[in-house]
Design an enzyme around this catalytic site. Structure first.
Site, PDB file in Angstrom:
ATOM      1  N   GLN A  47       0.612  -0.799   0.066  1.00 55.31           N
ATOM      2  CA  GLN A  47       0.081  -0.093   0.023  1.00 55.31           C
ATOM      3  C   GLN A  47       1.084   0.784  -0.627  1.00 55.31           C
ATOM      4  OE1 GLN A  47      -3.384   0.389   2.893  1.00 55.31           O
ATOM      5  NE2 GLN A  47      -3.644   2.028   1.796  1.00 55.31           N
ATOM      6  N   PHE A  48       1.148   2.128  -0.786  1.00 56.53           N
ATOM      7  CA  PHE A  48       2.123   3.224  -1.146  1.00 56.53           C
ATOM      8  C   PHE A  48       1.620   4.047  -0.337  1.00 56.53           C
ATOM      9  CE2 PHE A  48      -0.674   4.086  -5.207  1.00 56.53           C
ATOM     10  CZ  PHE A  48      -0.340   5.019  -4.943  1.00 56.53           C
ATOM     11  N   THR A  49      -0.190   3.984  -0.337  1.00 56.59           N
ATOM     12  CA  THR A  49      -0.817   5.358   0.106  1.00 56.59           C
ATOM     13  C   THR A  49       0.053   5.703   1.331  1.00 56.59           C
ATOM     14  OG1 THR A  49      -2.629   4.632   0.217  1.00 56.59           O
ATOM     15  CG2 THR A  49      -1.949   5.455  -1.557  1.00 56.59           C
TER      16      THR A  49
END
Length: 147
Positions: free
Chosen positions: A78-80
């Site tokens: 989850q890059f966010t």
């Protein structure tokens, strides 16, 4: 690295309507790789996450780890989690690691975690639907830079 660790009764992830990873009792880990992360960050998380005493014993106290309960882990990239919302209304993802390097570190984390407990995953960089039956809810945010 930033890990959101959730104690779950069950969790699964779907891509294009197909379940690609599914666990029963254990932890759901949303994992964000930040620029500058290294294998040292992986090791810091591995010394903490599978050993966190976040599961209840027979007296209702959080005294048991994922390993103690013989639980499973579902790890979702989850890059966010590396997003910055300090300025304006649109998040900046300048702190997120480049996809190739992020994938490499994500996969190393998954491989090393699987030496402790059974691990399922989503698909890196895919649009995923994550289903979580959070138990408690019990949720922790762990930043490897703070360990």
């Amino acid at each position: 690295m930033i890990a959101v660790v959730q104690r779950v009764n069950s969790s699964w992830v779907e891509v294009d309507g197909k379940i690609v990873g599914k666990i029963g009792k254990g932890i759901n880990i949303l994992l964000g790789v930040v620029k500058g992360d290294t294998e040292e960050d992986i090791e810091k998380l591995l010394k903490k996450v599978p050993f966190l005493r976040i599961f209840e014993d027979d007296k209702g106290k959080m005294n048991l780890s994922l390993i103690d309960i013989k639980g499973e882990a579902l790890v979702i990239s989850q890059f966010t989690l590396a997003g910055n919302v300090k300025k304006g209304r649109r998040p900046s993802f300048d702190d997120a690691e480049e996809p190739e390097r992020a994938r490499e570190l994500y996969e190393k984390f998954v491989k090393k975690l699987s030496e402790y407990v059974p691990v399922q995953t989503g698909i890196f960089a895919a649009h995923m639907k994550v289903f979580i039956e959070n138990d408690g809810p019990v949720t922790f945010i762990i930043n490897s830079k703070e360990l």
